[in-house]
Design a protein around this motif. Structure first.
Motif, mmCIF file in Angstrom:
data_model
loop_
_atom_site.group_PDB
_atom_site.id
_atom_site.type_symbol
_atom_site.label_atom_id
_atom_site.label_comp_id
_atom_site.label_asym_id
_atom_site.label_seq_id
_atom_site.Cartn_x
_atom_site.Cartn_y
_atom_site.Cartn_z
ATOM 1 N N GLU A 84 0.820 -1.212 0.000
ATOM 2 C CA GLU A 84 0.000 0.000 0.000
ATOM 3 C C GLU A 84 0.855 1.263 0.000
ATOM 4 O O GLU A 84 0.570 2.218 -0.726
ATOM 5 C CB GLU A 84 -0.926 -0.005 1.223
ATOM 6 N N ASN A 85 1.893 1.284 0.805
ATOM 7 C CA ASN A 85 2.738 2.481 0.919
ATOM 8 C C ASN A 85 4.208 2.101 0.737
ATOM 9 O O ASN A 85 4.944 1.934 1.714
ATOM 10 C CB ASN A 85 2.524 3.156 2.280
ATOM 11 N N PRO A 86 4.657 1.949 -0.496
ATOM 12 C CA PRO A 86 6.036 1.499 -0.735
ATOM 13 C C PRO A 86 7.053 2.545 -0.284
ATOM 14 O O PRO A 86 6.833 3.749 -0.419
ATOM 15 C CB PRO A 86 6.077 1.319 -2.259
ATOM 16 N N ALA A 87 8.166 2.050 0.274
ATOM 17 C CA ALA A 87 9.238 2.963 0.705
ATOM 18 C C ALA A 87 10.544 2.194 0.783
ATOM 19 O O ALA A 87 10.573 1.024 1.158
ATOM 20 C CB ALA A 87 8.895 3.561 2.070
ATOM 21 N N ASN A 88 11.615 2.869 0.383
ATOM 22 C CA ASN A 88 12.985 2.357 0.550
ATOM 23 C C ASN A 88 13.186 0.969 -0.056
ATOM 24 O O ASN A 88 13.455 -0.005 0.639
ATOM 25 C CB ASN A 88 13.363 2.331 2.042
ATOM 26 N N GLY A 89 13.054 0.870 -1.365
ATOM 27 C CA GLY A 89 13.299 -0.421 -1.997
ATOM 28 C C GLY A 89 12.900 -0.438 -3.457
ATOM 29 O O GLY A 89 12.527 0.586 -4.045
ATOM 30 N N ILE A 90 13.001 -1.626 -4.051
ATOM 31 C CA ILE A 90 12.626 -1.839 -5.456
ATOM 32 C C ILE A 90 11.246 -2.485 -5.481
ATOM 33 O O ILE A 90 10.994 -3.468 -4.773
ATOM 34 C CB ILE A 90 13.649 -2.736 -6.163
ATOM 35 N N PHE A 91 10.361 -1.939 -6.309
ATOM 36 C CA PHE A 91 8.988 -2.417 -6.365
ATOM 37 C C PHE A 91 8.544 -2.556 -7.829
ATOM 38 O O PHE A 91 9.158 -1.988 -8.748
ATOM 39 C CB PHE A 91 8.039 -1.456 -5.641
ATOM 40 N N ILE A 92 7.472 -3.327 -8.035
ATOM 41 C CA ILE A 92 6.811 -3.422 -9.330
ATOM 42 C C ILE A 92 5.655 -2.435 -9.331
ATOM 43 O O ILE A 92 4.777 -2.494 -8.460
ATOM 44 C CB ILE A 92 6.269 -4.845 -9.595
ATOM 45 N N LYS A 93 5.662 -1.513 -10.270
ATOM 46 C CA LYS A 93 4.597 -0.524 -10.397
ATOM 47 C C LYS A 93 3.695 -0.909 -11.562
ATOM 48 O O LYS A 93 4.170 -1.130 -12.674
ATOM 49 C CB LYS A 93 5.179 0.866 -10.634
ATOM 50 N N ARG A 94 2.401 -1.013 -11.311
ATOM 51 C CA ARG A 94 1.440 -1.323 -12.376
ATOM 52 C C ARG A 94 0.420 -0.203 -12.473
ATOM 53 O O ARG A 94 -0.196 0.183 -11.492
ATOM 54 C CB ARG A 94 0.727 -2.650 -12.102
ATOM 55 N N GLY B 185 -2.614 0.572 -15.247
ATOM 56 C CA GLY B 185 -3.263 0.149 -16.479
ATOM 57 C C GLY B 185 -2.536 -1.033 -17.081
ATOM 58 O O GLY B 185 -2.297 -2.038 -16.411
ATOM 59 N N SER B 186 -2.128 -0.922 -18.352
ATOM 60 C CA SER B 186 -1.411 -2.005 -19.031
ATOM 61 C C SER B 186 0.104 -1.878 -18.893
ATOM 62 O O SER B 186 0.851 -2.706 -19.392
ATOM 63 C CB SER B 186 -1.778 -2.017 -20.521
ATOM 64 N N LYS B 187 0.561 -0.846 -18.174
ATOM 65 C CA LYS B 187 1.997 -0.601 -18.044
ATOM 66 C C LYS B 187 2.515 -1.182 -16.737
ATOM 67 O O LYS B 187 1.999 -0.868 -15.668
ATOM 68 C CB LYS B 187 2.280 0.910 -18.100
ATOM 69 N N VAL B 188 3.527 -2.034 -16.818
ATOM 70 C CA VAL B 188 4.150 -2.624 -15.648
ATOM 71 C C VAL B 188 5.651 -2.352 -15.724
ATOM 72 O O VAL B 188 6.285 -2.584 -16.760
ATOM 73 C CB VAL B 188 3.898 -4.150 -15.589
ATOM 74 N N GLU B 189 6.241 -1.853 -14.639
ATOM 75 C CA GLU B 189 7.664 -1.550 -14.646
ATOM 76 C C GLU B 189 8.236 -1.653 -13.239
ATOM 77 O O GLU B 189 7.511 -1.590 -12.241
ATOM 78 C CB GLU B 189 7.902 -0.134 -15.191
ATOM 79 N N LYS B 190 9.556 -1.837 -13.171
ATOM 80 C CA LYS B 190 10.255 -1.823 -11.882
ATOM 81 C C LYS B 190 10.623 -0.372 -11.546
ATOM 82 O O LYS B 190 11.071 0.372 -12.410
ATOM 83 C CB LYS B 190 11.516 -2.677 -11.948
ATOM 84 N N VAL B 191 10.449 0.002 -10.279
ATOM 85 C CA VAL B 191 10.788 1.348 -9.855
ATOM 86 C C VAL B 191 11.551 1.277 -8.525
ATOM 87 O O VAL B 191 11.395 0.322 -7.754
ATOM 88 C CB VAL B 191 9.547 2.241 -9.689
ATOM 89 N N ILE B 192 12.373 2.267 -8.272
ATOM 90 C CA ILE B 192 13.085 2.393 -6.999
ATOM 91 C C ILE B 192 12.405 3.503 -6.206
ATOM 92 O O ILE B 192 12.280 4.638 -6.689
ATOM 93 C CB ILE B 192 14.569 2.726 -7.219
ATOM 94 N N VAL B 193 11.942 3.172 -5.028
ATOM 95 C CA VAL B 193 11.291 4.145 -4.146
ATOM 96 C C VAL B 193 12.237 4.462 -2.994
ATOM 97 O O VAL B 193 12.716 3.554 -2.310
ATOM 98 C CB VAL B 193 9.958 3.603 -3.615
ATOM 99 N N LYS B 194 12.518 5.731 -2.784
ATOM 100 C CA LYS B 194 13.428 6.151 -1.713
ATOM 101 C C LYS B 194 12.662 6.841 -0.584
ATOM 102 O O LYS B 194 11.588 7.356 -0.771
ATOM 103 C CB LYS B 194 14.511 7.086 -2.269
#
Length: 221
Positions: free
Chosen positions: A200-210, A212-221
């Motif tokens: 629910e509340n991503p922080a400090n790490g690597i996550f999968i962001k989705r 719509g039809s777009k899925v990507e890896k993101v770094i959240v600091k």
């Protein structure tokens, strides 16, 4: 000269009729809910994703199939769980071919078959045949299904767990990529950790962001 021109025209026509293909596998032998981009193959660009829609389940791996002389690591699918393949914006799938074998010899007691592909449901009798290959990666069952020009399509199996590599045929979509991007920008954003668990509340790490039809890896600091 006329014969040469006719032959050339026929050759060009055959090339234009060939669809582009993308082979989806579990190249890194990971165990997680979503595979995207290079996790599906070293030559798979960002925008391609495969997700098990049961968030409590993961996509796992098996041995390698050989397709057109190249080795591809099989994906192990959870029994009966629906999966979704998403293509990059502006592309649509026209056909999917499964190279598959099963985890247990259940061809008689629990026949394994593709029970739903791209919204079409199948019984064991209506299907293109059950998956009889039992951990025989040299001789997989090869079954193809039409996909009606969809940017995202689902599939699931019945019976024993299958190991499979997907060959997706695709082409440019009828809608423009700009329209798809606008639609994605208006879609709600979801985050998952690398094990496929929603955050629910991503922080400090690597996550999968989705979105719509777009899925990507993101770094959240």
């Amino acid at each position: 000269m006329k014969k040469i021109f006719t032959l050339l025209a026929a050759t060009l026509l055959s090339f234009s009729a060939m669809a582009d293909t993308m082979i989806l596998s579990n190249v890194g032998k990971v165990k997680q809910n979503i595979l995207s981009g290079s996790e599906l193959g070293t030559d798979v660009p960002e925008g391609w994703s495969l997700q098990c829609m049961n968030e409590a389940k993961n996509l796992e791996s098996g041995n390698e199939f050989t397709i057109d002389g190249n080795a591809y690591r099989a994906i192990k699918f959870s029994n009966g769980a629906q999966n979704t393949v998403t293509l990059p914006a502006g592309l649509v799938a026209t056909k999917v071919t499964f190279y598959a074998t099963i985890n247990k010899d259940g061809a008689t007691n629990r026949p394994c078959y593709w029970a739903e592909v791209a919204g079409a449901e199948y019984t064991v009798d209506e299907n293109n045949g059950i998956i009889e290959s039992f951990k025989d990666y040299e001789n997989p069952n090869i079954q193809s299904f039409t996909v009606n020009k969809l940017n995202s399509f689902t599939f699931k199996n019945a019976g024993e767990q299958p190991f499979a590599v997907l060959v997706v045929e695709y082409e440019p979509g009828n809608t423009s990529a700009i329209t798809d991007i606008v639609s994605d920008e208006n879609a709600p954003v979801e985050y998952f950790n690398l094990q496929g668990v929603r955050v629910e509340n991503p922080a400090n790490g690597i996550f999968i962001k989705r979105q719509g039809s777009k899925v990507e890896k993101v770094i959240v600091k």
